[in-house]
Design a protein around this motif. Structure first.
Motif, PDB file in Angstrom:
ATOM      1  N   THR A   4      39.298  -8.321  88.283  1.00 55.56           N
ATOM      2  CA  THR A   4      40.559  -9.060  88.311  1.00 55.56           C
ATOM      3  C   THR A   4      41.408  -8.620  89.493  1.00 55.56           C
ATOM      4  O   THR A   4      41.616  -7.424  89.705  1.00 55.56           O
ATOM      5  CB  THR A   4      41.345  -8.843  87.006  1.00 55.56           C
ATOM      6  N   THR A  32      45.090  -8.657  91.211  1.00 55.40           N
ATOM      7  CA  THR A  32      46.510  -8.852  90.925  1.00 55.40           C
ATOM      8  C   THR A  32      47.301  -8.743  92.218  1.00 55.40           C
ATOM      9  O   THR A  32      47.186  -7.751  92.942  1.00 55.40           O
ATOM     10  CB  THR A  32      47.022  -7.803  89.923  1.00 55.40           C
ATOM     11  N   VAL A  55      35.989 -15.759  95.324  1.00 58.21           N
ATOM     12  CA  VAL A  55      37.270 -15.569  94.647  1.00 58.21           C
ATOM     13  C   VAL A  55      37.678 -16.896  94.032  1.00 58.21           C
ATOM     14  O   VAL A  55      37.701 -17.930  94.706  1.00 58.21           O
ATOM     15  CB  VAL A  55      38.360 -15.085  95.628  1.00 58.21           C
ATOM     16  N   SER A  56      37.995 -16.870  92.744  1.00 54.00           N
ATOM     17  CA  SER A  56      38.386 -18.088  92.036  1.00 54.00           C
ATOM     18  C   SER A  56      39.626 -17.812  91.192  1.00 54.00           C
ATOM     19  O   SER A  56      40.042 -16.661  91.029  1.00 54.00           O
ATOM     20  CB  SER A  56      37.241 -18.579  91.146  1.00 54.00           C
ATOM     21  N   THR A  57      40.208 -18.875  90.662  1.00 52.60           N
ATOM     22  CA  THR A  57      41.381 -18.759  89.799  1.00 52.60           C
ATOM     23  C   THR A  57      41.007 -19.176  88.384  1.00 52.60           C
ATOM     24  O   THR A  57      40.430 -20.252  88.172  1.00 52.60           O
ATOM     25  CB  THR A  57      42.530 -19.646  90.311  1.00 52.60           C
ATOM     26  N   HIS A  58      41.334 -18.323  87.421  1.00 51.95           N
ATOM     27  CA  HIS A  58      41.014 -18.631  86.029  1.00 51.95           C
ATOM     28  C   HIS A  58      41.799 -19.866  85.590  1.00 51.95           C
ATOM     29  O   HIS A  58      43.019 -19.944  85.801  1.00 51.95           O
ATOM     30  CB  HIS A  58      41.358 -17.440  85.136  1.00 51.95           C
ATOM     31  N   SER A  81      44.503 -18.552  82.415  1.00 46.76           N
ATOM     32  CA  SER A  81      45.465 -17.480  82.701  1.00 46.76           C
ATOM     33  C   SER A  81      46.050 -17.562  84.102  1.00 46.76           C
ATOM     34  O   SER A  81      47.130 -17.021  84.361  1.00 46.76           O
ATOM     35  CB  SER A  81      44.802 -16.117  82.504  1.00 46.76           C
ATOM     36  N   GLY A  82      45.340 -18.230  85.012  1.00 43.92           N
ATOM     37  CA  GLY A  82      45.811 -18.300  86.391  1.00 43.92           C
ATOM     38  C   GLY A  82      45.511 -17.051  87.190  1.00 43.92           C
ATOM     39  O   GLY A  82      45.889 -16.960  88.364  1.00 43.92           O
ATOM     40  N   ARG A  83      44.821 -16.094  86.585  1.00 37.69           N
ATOM     41  CA  ARG A  83      44.485 -14.867  87.297  1.00 37.69           C
ATOM     42  C   ARG A  83      43.382 -15.123  88.322  1.00 37.69           C
ATOM     43  O   ARG A  83      42.521 -15.972  88.122  1.00 37.69           O
ATOM     44  CB  ARG A  83      44.043 -13.783  86.313  1.00 37.69           C
ATOM     45  N   ARG A  84      43.414 -14.350  89.390  1.00 34.12           N
ATOM     46  CA  ARG A  84      42.392 -14.462  90.426  1.00 34.12           C
ATOM     47  C   ARG A  84      41.222 -13.552  90.065  1.00 34.12           C
ATOM     48  O   ARG A  84      41.417 -12.380  89.728  1.00 34.12           O
ATOM     49  CB  ARG A  84      42.970 -14.104  91.793  1.00 34.12           C
TER      50      ARG A  84
END
Length: 235
Positions: free
Chosen positions: A147, A149, A172-175, A178-181
């Motif tokens: 993850t 941040t 690298v992607s965005t969940h 949750s919007g987390r990378r």
């Protein structure tokens, strides 16, 4: 007679003490939060010689090599004001920080005045976990993820993940929820080294950039102690 002598001696000592120089600081603690992209904290401690004799600052001791005190001169006359400037260089430090400077004078060398700098350094970029282990055998994983941040204190312009070895496949992607990378690493092939790194870099709108290394470790069958014993040559 003895009592009169002791009384006179006490009066002399009190008179001498009243003439003694004394540096009085406006404050001995300065606290200020750091902003995203700050590389140092500068604190100015102002003081005044409120005594009736000159005072000499003989030494400035810092609790850390990252904090450097500056003094224009060392001797201050009665009523004269001065200041001590302290520069705390952050380096890779993050979170709550506290540094001290001890001011020693000729009048009281064993009783230094302690000046303190306090700040909270924001963490611009973090990756968790920082090391990803690919095991061998039946429990082989096709990919691993971590993850990323990024600080919200400054707009992000670019986020990249560059492996030090071309044999690694990363993305690298965005969940979606949750919007987390998410940093995803595919299992290294046989051409990849057993231990290598990925440099994750965030570039912000204010021109500041931060890089964090993520280690990738690929364990093969030969890495296990039992296998190493089997492969050891006979004597």
């Amino acid at each position: 007679m003895i009592q009169r002598f002791l009384l006179a001696l006490s009066c002399c000592l009190l008179a001498t003490a009243s003439l003694h120089a004394a540096l009085v600081f406006e404050t001995t603690t300065i606290s200020q939060p750091a902003q995203a992209g700050d590389t140092e904290m500068v604190a100015v401690f102002r003081f005044k010689n409120t005594g009736e004799t000159a005072e000499e600052i003989t030494k400035l001791d810092s609790s850390c090599g990252c904090t450097v005190p500056e003094l224009e001169k060392r001797v201050y006359q009665p009523g004269e004001a001065g200041e001590i400037k302290a520069v705390f260089t952050f380096g890779d430090r993050t979170g709550k920080q506290g540094k001290e400077i001890r001011v020693r004078t000729a009048a009281a060398p064993d009783k230094p005045v302690v000046l303190r700098l306090e700040t909270v350094i924001p963490e611009l970029l973090s990756v968790s976990p920082r090391a990803l282990l690919f095991r061998s055998g039946a429990q082989q994983e096709s990919s691993k993820s971590a993850t990323i941040t990024v600080s919200a204190d400054s707009p992000l312009e670019e986020l990249t993940a560059v492996p030090e070895n071309d044999a690694l496949e990363v993305s690298v992607s965005t969940h979606p929820v949750s919007g987390r990378r998410i940093l995803t690493i595919q299992r290294p092939d046989a051409s990849a080294p057993a231990r290598t790194a990925i440099n994750v870099t965030a570039k912000f709108a204010n021109g500041v950039s931060k890089t964090v290394q993520v280690w990738v470790i690929a364990r093969t069958q030969a890495d296990r102690p039992a296998d190493r014993e089997k492969q050891a040559p006979s004597i």
